[in-house]
Design an enzyme around this catalytic site. Structure first.
Site, PDB file in Angstrom:
ATOM      1  N   ILE A  75       0.556  -0.700   0.270  1.00 25.03           N
ATOM      2  CA  ILE A  75       0.210  -0.170   0.264  1.00 25.03           C
ATOM      3  C   ILE A  75       0.714   1.050  -0.016  1.00 25.03           C
ATOM      4  CG2 ILE A  75      -1.390   1.022   1.314  1.00 25.03           C
ATOM      5  CD1 ILE A  75      -2.614  -1.271   2.224  1.00 25.03           C
ATOM      6  N   ASP A  76       1.264   2.214  -1.149  1.00 23.71           N
ATOM      7  CA  ASP A  76       1.673   3.533  -1.045  1.00 23.71           C
ATOM      8  C   ASP A  76       0.364   4.684  -0.589  1.00 23.71           C
ATOM      9  OD1 ASP A  76      -0.015   4.188  -3.441  1.00 23.71           O
ATOM     10  OD2 ASP A  76       1.062   3.601  -4.772  1.00 23.71           O
ATOM     11  N   SER A  77       1.276   6.340  -0.510  1.00 23.59           N
ATOM     12  CA  SER A  77      -0.144   6.828   0.022  1.00 23.59           C
ATOM     13  C   SER A  77      -0.882   7.216  -0.835  1.00 23.59           C
ATOM     14  CB  SER A  77       1.322   7.771  -0.299  1.00 23.59           C
ATOM     15  OG  SER A  77       1.082   8.536  -1.637  1.00 23.59           O
TER      16      SER A  77
END
Lengths: 402, 103
Positions: free
Chosen positions: B46-48
């Site tokens: 999960i990235d920003s």
């Protein structure tokens, strides 16, 4: 080698409605960012934007012409009018036949579109204004310029988010250098202030609730802006033959795609565009004096851009004067590359570097010279303008003093 | 949903936790069994931007507003569960208490 020069500049944005006003703002570090007045902001988590206050389209075009185009295309036309007047060009039948127009826009006439959709979805009306489609189309600015001057040469619009107008100016440059034409109008425009679009920006959580502070440790996001800039771009011989005085030379254009992430920037992709611009210009890193940074004021962009500058410039990076003028005019999206190229050219030709205003604290991740808060006298031969778009599409333009 | 997946804390099995885990799995197109209270964003990839998308879904699910500053500090599934729980409890308190105190 066909050399390409800029012979006219037109600009209208929060930091100035003309070349002279914009130059003054850049010298003084004067911001045009204030509380948003042109759109309802209701519950928005941010309140400020870079608007062109009290803009009256009919000061620049007939009421009928103004009715036919959205605010973003009105800005495009006003900037083109300024650039054409500044260049002193006369449109002969032959020039009209061959001249090119390349504009950039990210969102086009979305205010118009929003109004139409509001009418049917919210107000339950049964009809939308018949001009909604032609006012919304992203190429409306190019078309308005074509109609104004009777230009019938190659004309189109590039939409690469925040790199749109850098790609547009680069395309005009390439077309002239390649021999396709001798004269072009290149630039871009944007007018993103309407509630629906602002809500969409709010949802991305990249807009500052307070102030845009590029490269500063306490930066907390970008601030949106509107406006336009257009350049008349011309073959050097063509300009000299008509007795025009070239303002600056366009010497390089670098493009790249990150192939990394839809919104996260990549230092590798950005540095590739920088290196390609230097290579295209045939210059070394040490010859560049000033870089007008993309510098949005988001945590990630400014750190990544700094890394990209290190990668592309190596030992020369700390010697560069780098500034983001977005703290003065806002992030104008599809107009950003053109407005910021204009800032770079004005800096180059007036022997100064515009400041990065609102800078309060150094960030270990942003360890270069960002010309904090005060403009600086400086004489240099080459300046760059960086544009790095969502979607990872990058464009860097290189200008040389004449 | 398989409550047996979350055996590490007493809170992990409650309804709010399960709803948060389900929403994370749905928005990230993951099998629900992959998302546990102890999953880090790194493990889940999960990235920003994904984080912002998940928060949007959680705001709709729980009818809460998550401030920008809080989103920046979220690093794990547990942060999300605890953050939502805090906001829901504050929201409930706001509704049940008299108007002058909160408005």
């Amino acid at each position: 080698m066909r050399r390409v020069v800029v012979t006219g500049i037109g600009v209208i944005c929060a930091a100035g409605r003309s070349r002279e006003e914009f130059l003054q703002s850049l010298r003084l570090g004067r911001t045009g960012i204030t509380r948003i007045e042109g759109a309802e902001i209701f519950d928005l988590r941010f309140r400020c934007g870079g608007e062109v206050k009290s803009f009256v389209a009919t000061d620049h075009m007939t009421p009928k012409a103004a009715d036919m185009i959205d605010r973003f295309a009105q800005f495009a036309l006003v900037a083109a009018q300024q650039a054409v007047a500044h260049s002193g060009i006369e449109f002969t039948p032959a020039l009209r036949d061959s001249a090119a127009i390349v504009t950039g826009s990210c969102v086009g006439g979305q205010t118009t579109e929003n109004t139409g959709f509001y009418d049917v979805y919210k107000l339950g009306r049964t009809r939308v204004h018949p001009m909604t489609i032609p006012k919304t189309m992203a190429n409306a600015g190019a078309s308005a310029i074509s109609l104004e001057y009777g230009i019938t040469g190659p004309s189109f619009t590039i939409s690469t988010a925040c790199s749109s107008s850098a790609h547009a100016i680069g395309q005009a440059f390439i077309m002239i250098r390649s021999g396709m034409c001798d004269f072009a109008i290149g630039g871009g425009s944007e007018a993103p202030f309407s509630y629906g679009i602002l809500k969409a920006w709010e949802a991305m959580r990249v807009v500052s609730p307070t102030v845009c502070r590029p490269f500063s440790r306490d930066r907390n996001g970008m601030v949106l802006g509107e406006g336009a800039a257009m350049l008349t771009v011309e073959l050097l011989e063509h300009a000299l033959a008509r007795g025009a005085r070239p303002i600056a030379e366009i010497v390089g254009f670098g493009m790249s795609a990150d192939a990394h992430h839809i919104t996260q920037p990549s230092a590798e992709g950005a540095s590739k565009a920088l290196r390609m611009a230097l290579k295209d210009a045939g210059i070394g890193p040490e010859q560049v004096g000033y870089v007008n940074a993309h510098g949005t004021g988001t945590t990630v962009n400014d750190a990544t851009e700094t890394k990209a500058l290190h990668l592309a410039f190596g030992a020369h990076a700390p010697k560069l004067a780098i500034s983001s003028t977005k703290a003065m005019h806002g992030h104008t999206l599809g107009a950003a590359g053109a407005i910021e190229s204009t800032a770079a050219i004005l800096a180059l030709t007036n022997d100064f570097v515009p400041p990065t205003i609102n800078f309060s604290e150094r960030d270990p991740e942003c360890d270069l010279d960002y010309v904090p808060n005060c403009a600086r006298p400086a004489s240099f031969e080459y300046a760059l303008s960086n544009s790095f778009a969502f979607g990872g599409l990058n464009a860097v333009l290189a200008f040389r003093r004449i | 949903m398989n409550p047996a997946e979350s055996t590490d804390t007493a809170a992990a099995g409650d309804d709010l936790t399960q709803r948060v885990l389900r929403i994370i799995a749905e928005t990230q197109r993951k099998d629900p069994s992959q998302v546990t209270i102890n999953s880090s964003f790194e493990e889940l990839g999960i990235d920003s931007m994904d984080g912002v998308n998940i928060v949007f879904a959680l705001e709709n699910e729980f009818n809460v507003n998550v401030p920008d500053e809080e989103v920046k500090n979220i690093r794990s599934v547990r942060d999300m569960v605890e953050g939502v729980r805090r906001l829901v409890e504050q929201g409930n308190a706001g509704q049940s208490s008299a108007a002058p105190a909160t408005s």
